[in-house]
Design an enzyme around this catalytic site. Structure first.
Site, PDB file in Angstrom:
ATOM      1  N   ARG A 102       0.514  -1.087   0.221  1.00  0.00           N
ATOM      2  CA  ARG A 102      -0.142  -0.048  -0.052  1.00  0.00           C
ATOM      3  C   ARG A 102       0.755   1.226   0.060  1.00  0.00           C
ATOM      4  NH1 ARG A 102      -5.428  -0.953   3.415  1.00  0.00           N
ATOM      5  NH2 ARG A 102      -5.742  -3.215   2.742  1.00  0.00           N
ATOM      6  N   TYR A 118     -10.825   7.109 -10.227  1.00  0.00           N
ATOM      7  CA  TYR A 118     -11.785   8.131  -9.766  1.00  0.00           C
ATOM      8  C   TYR A 118     -11.609   8.394  -8.351  1.00  0.00           C
ATOM      9  CZ  TYR A 118     -13.957   3.915  -7.517  1.00  0.00           C
ATOM     10  OH  TYR A 118     -14.025   2.938  -6.526  1.00  0.00           O
ATOM     11  N   MET A 120     -13.152  10.018  -4.573  1.00  0.00           N
ATOM     12  CA  MET A 120     -14.218   9.840  -3.744  1.00  0.00           C
ATOM     13  C   MET A 120     -13.816  10.654  -2.483  1.00  0.00           C
ATOM     14  SD  MET A 120     -14.198   5.676  -2.439  1.00  0.00           S
ATOM     15  CE  MET A 120     -15.424   6.276  -1.287  1.00  0.00           C
ATOM     16  N   LYS A 122     -16.113  10.964   1.673  1.00  0.00           N
ATOM     17  CA  LYS A 122     -16.991  10.423   2.573  1.00  0.00           C
ATOM     18  C   LYS A 122     -18.024  11.772   2.878  1.00  0.00           C
ATOM     19  CE  LYS A 122     -15.936   6.227   3.158  1.00  0.00           C
ATOM     20  NZ  LYS A 122     -16.719   5.120   2.536  1.00  0.00           N
ATOM     21  N   HIS A 145     -16.702  -3.769   2.819  1.00  0.00           N
ATOM     22  CA  HIS A 145     -16.291  -3.307   1.850  1.00  0.00           C
ATOM     23  C   HIS A 145     -15.212  -4.048   1.245  1.00  0.00           C
ATOM     24  CE1 HIS A 145     -16.872  -0.035  -1.189  1.00  0.00           C
ATOM     25  NE2 HIS A 145     -15.497   0.485  -0.952  1.00  0.00           N
ATOM     26  N   SER A 196     -20.501   2.829   1.244  1.00  0.00           N
ATOM     27  CA  SER A 196     -20.627   3.393  -0.026  1.00  0.00           C
ATOM     28  C   SER A 196     -22.036   4.137  -0.376  1.00  0.00           C
ATOM     29  CB  SER A 196     -20.166   2.468  -1.118  1.00  0.00           C
ATOM     30  OG  SER A 196     -18.922   2.249  -0.983  1.00  0.00           O
TER      31      SER A 196
END
Length: 217
Positions: A102, A118, A120, A122, A145, A196
C-alpha cells in the site's frame, strides 16, 4: 521535495495536439523512469482525454519535471489528481507485505490492461456524517467493503491513495482489471455496501486501457 513515508501519485489526463513531439515525449517518460519514477500510461476513452498518465515517485521534483516536459512536448493536461500512498487506520493488523504494497506499490500488474481512476470522499451530512460515526461502526463498514472487493481477487488490483488537503476529494482510487466489464462489476457491487451507499461521494471516472507511450504517440 521528497516524501518521508510512502510515495506521491500524480494522475494526468491529457489531450494530444498537432504540435506533439513524439521523441520528446518518449524521452520525458524515459528520464522520469531513470530517476526511479513509475510511469503508467493508458489510452483514454471518451472526451476527457486521449492519454492518461499515472506517475509514482517519492520525489515531487521528478513528477513536476515529467508534467512540464510532457506539456512542452505537445500534450495538453485537461485534468489531474494529486495524492499520496498511506496505510489507513482501518488496516492495522494486516501482514507486513500488504502494508508495504500500500505504501510502495509496484504497478502496473500483469494481465490487467483495463484502467480506471476516480476520486471519492465520505459524506458529512446530518443524516450521514462519516466523521461523526463511532470508529467501531466505521471499521465494520470498511471490513464489509473489503470483503466485497475480495470477491474479485485475481481480476482486479486496487490502489487507494489519500488526497485530503491535496485535491478536490479525500481519496483517489485506481483500478487495474482484466477487462472493462470487471471494473464495472466491482464498482457496482461495492456501491451496495453500507459505507458507500450511505456515505460515498464520487467524482468523475476516467477509463481506458494500458498502452506504452510509444504506442500511444
Amino acid at each position: 521535495m521528497q516524501m518521508e513515508t510512502g510515495v506521491c501519485v500524480l494522475h494526468l489526463f491529457c489531450a494530444t495536439t498537432p504540435a506533439i513531439d513524439r521523441e520528446a515525449l518518449i524521452s520525458a517518460v524515459a528520464d522520469a523512469q531513470s530517476a526511479g519514477c513509475q510511469v503508467i500510461t493508458a489510452a483514454m476513452l471518451g472526451h476527457k482525454g486521449d492519454i492518461g498518465v499515472m506517475a509514482i515517485s517519492n520525489d515531487t521534483a521528478v513528477l513536476y519535471s515529467l508534467q512540464t516536459r510532457m506539456q512542452r512536448a505537445g500534450l495538453e493536461v485537461h485534468d489531474s489528481y494529486l495524492s499520496i500512498t498511506e496505510v489507513s487506520e482501518y488496516a492495522k493488523g494486516l501482514p507486513e507485505e500488504a502494508l508495504r504494497d500500500r505504501l510502495y506499490p509496484q504497478l502496473p500488474p500483469e494481465g490487467k490492461p483495463a484502467f480506471c481512476f476516480y476520486p471519492m470522499s465520505k459524506r458529512r451530512e446530518g443524516h450521514a456524517n462519516w466523521y461523526a460515526t463511532p470508529f467501531d461502526e466505521r471499521t465494520e463498514m470498511m471490513m464489509e467493503h473489503g470483503k466485497s472487493g475480495r470477491a474479485f481477487a485475481g481480476k482486479i488490483v486496487q490502489l487507494v491513495t489519500a488526497s485530503t488537503g491535496l485535491d478536490s476529494h479525500e481519496w483517489g482510487v485506481t483500478l487495474f482489471g482484466v477487462s472493462l466489464e470487471i471494473i464495472k462489476d466491482v464498482v457496482y457491487t461495492m456501491r451496495f455496501d453500507k459505507g458507500s451507499a450511505l456515505y460515498g461521494e464520487f467524482g468523475d471516472f476516467f477509463v481506458g486501457y494500458l498502452a506504452s507511450i510509444d504506442e500511444l504517440v
